[in-house]
Enzyme design. Structure first.
Site, PDB file in Angstrom:
ATOM      1  N   HIS A 270      19.751  20.360   0.104  1.00 30.23           N
ATOM      2  CA  HIS A 270      19.045  19.246  -0.526  1.00 30.23           C
ATOM      3  C   HIS A 270      19.696  17.895  -0.227  1.00 30.23           C
ATOM      4  O   HIS A 270      20.505  17.415  -1.024  1.00 30.23           O
ATOM      5  CB  HIS A 270      19.040  19.442  -2.051  1.00 30.23           C
ATOM      6  CG  HIS A 270      18.165  20.567  -2.496  1.00 30.23           C
ATOM      7  ND1 HIS A 270      16.820  20.415  -2.715  1.00 30.23           N
ATOM      8  CD2 HIS A 270      18.439  21.864  -2.756  1.00 30.23           C
ATOM      9  CE1 HIS A 270      16.299  21.571  -3.107  1.00 30.23           C
ATOM     10  NE2 HIS A 270      17.257  22.468  -3.130  1.00 30.23           N
TER      11      HIS A 270
ATOM     12  N   CYS B  59      14.050  23.136   1.031  1.00 29.26           N
ATOM     13  CA  CYS B  59      14.158  24.305   0.148  1.00 29.26           C
ATOM     14  C   CYS B  59      12.811  25.038   0.081  1.00 29.26           C
ATOM     15  O   CYS B  59      12.378  25.593   1.075  1.00 29.26           O
ATOM     16  CB  CYS B  59      14.667  23.860  -1.219  1.00 29.26           C
ATOM     17  SG  CYS B  59      15.348  25.227  -2.181  1.00 29.26           S
TER      18      CYS B  59
ATOM     19  N   GLU C  40      18.410  15.092  -0.568  1.00 37.89           N
ATOM     20  CA  GLU C  40      17.949  14.115  -1.573  1.00 37.89           C
ATOM     21  C   GLU C  40      18.867  14.098  -2.797  1.00 37.89           C
ATOM     22  O   GLU C  40      18.763  13.198  -3.634  1.00 37.89           O
ATOM     23  CB  GLU C  40      16.496  14.407  -1.986  1.00 37.89           C
ATOM     24  CG  GLU C  40      16.281  15.588  -2.931  1.00 37.89           C
ATOM     25  CD  GLU C  40      16.197  16.943  -2.223  1.00 37.89           C
ATOM     26  OE1 GLU C  40      16.658  17.053  -1.071  1.00 37.89           O
ATOM     27  OE2 GLU C  40      15.683  17.890  -2.827  1.00 37.89           O
TER      28      GLU C  40
END
Lengths: 80, 226
Positions: free
Chosen positions: B196, B86, B198
């Site tokens: 993302h 990002c 994660e």
């Protein structure tokens, strides 16, 4: 010395913000608008008094930070 | 694998990234403040998401000129792996470690939703846990994710197989050219991506499609549970 740096998007780079602004101007009744492109202006005040040196310094600033030359052009205007 | 995570003023996905890295690899990344000029001896450098410097000037522009970025560039050039997610992706393009630029989303709207990603190149230290062509879920949350590069650069990115991920199934959320969601550098040791991974590593997240990236990159600790 003072300088004005104008940063604009290169031709062919999509400018969604400019498009939205144009749409709003159209809606406000401003007829005959062909396009609107959004840019940035930096007013810079620096110690340098030599025009050539000032220009070179600001060009370096543009290349290193003020403009992303992948998508943006810049012009430098020196003002006294 | 040892990792370092760079923290800028305005980083806000650092906690998620630390949790994901630690949970999967068993090792917590060393946190490095952006004013530092040296990095610890690590295998992987992570630049998390957020809004470094409030997105002033251009997203990632100021952070890319932070003191620590010189050390990141040196490490990257020596082959250390670098992952930017990002805002981390935006910073890597602004720093010149990845080609192109992330512009304002075509819709002008901040998008926060789940998209489909095609793993375009599974032949890398980041993506080897996936199959080429595999379609995974991944969340996005950004305002400036619209990947742009001039025609010549884009052709080079494609011909060098530098596209890691593409938005699939008509889920391109931002107008990115060629549906690009993530790209490598030429050497494939630097990856930047807008989505993302994660945020999709345990079942409570609603899926675990992001795990394979961290497992490939950082190594999976024995007995790790999803």
């Amino acid at each position: 010395m003072k300088a004005k740096v104008i940063v604009t998007l290169k031709n062919g780079v999509l400018d969604p913000q400019g498009k939205a602004i144009k749409g709003s101007l159209d809606a406000l009744g401003f007829a005959g608008l062909n396009s609107v492109r959004q840019g940035k202006i930096f007013d810079i005040n620096l110690d340098e008094t030599d025009k050539e040196k000032a220009n070179a310094k600001i060009k370096d600033m543009c290349e290193k930070l003020l403009a992303n030359t992948v998508i943006e052009n810049y012009t430098i205007q020196l003002i006294e | 694998m040892k990792s370092a995570l760079i923290v800028f003023p305005g980083s806000n996905r650092d906690s998620d990234m630390i949790k994901a890295s630690t949970k999967i690899s068993g090792n917590a990344p060393t946190l490095v403040w952006h004013k530092e000029t040296t990095l610890p001896d690590v295998d992987v450098i992570i630049i998390p998401g957020g809004f470094s410097y409030g997105d002033y000037l251009r997203s990632g522009a100021i952070a890319a000129r932070s003191p620590i970025m010189e050390a990141v560039k040196l490490a990257a050039n020596k082959g250390t792996k670098v992952l930017g997610v990002c805002n981390g992706f935006q910073i890597l393009t602004e720093a010149g470690l990845l080609p192109g630029v992330l512009m304002r989303n075509k819709s002008l709207k901040f998008v926060c939703k789940s998209v489909k990603l095609e793993v375009t190149n599974a032949d890398s230290d980041f993506t080897s846990g996936y199959d080429e062509g595999q379609v995974i879920n991944c969340p996005v949350a950004h305002h400036d994710g619209n990947f742009f590069a001039d025609e010549k650069t884009l052709a080079e990115i494609e011909s060098n197989n530098q596209v890691a991920f593409r938005y699939a199934n008509d889920t391109n959320p931002n107008g990115s050219l060629n549906n690009i969601a993530g790209i490598f550098n030429k050497q494939k040791n630097v990856l930047g991506m807008m989505p993302h991974p994660e945020n999709l590593i345990e079942k409570a997240h609603g899926g675990t499609d992001g795990r394979a990236l961290f497992e490939a990159l950082l190594g999976k600790q024995l007995g790790a549970k999803s």
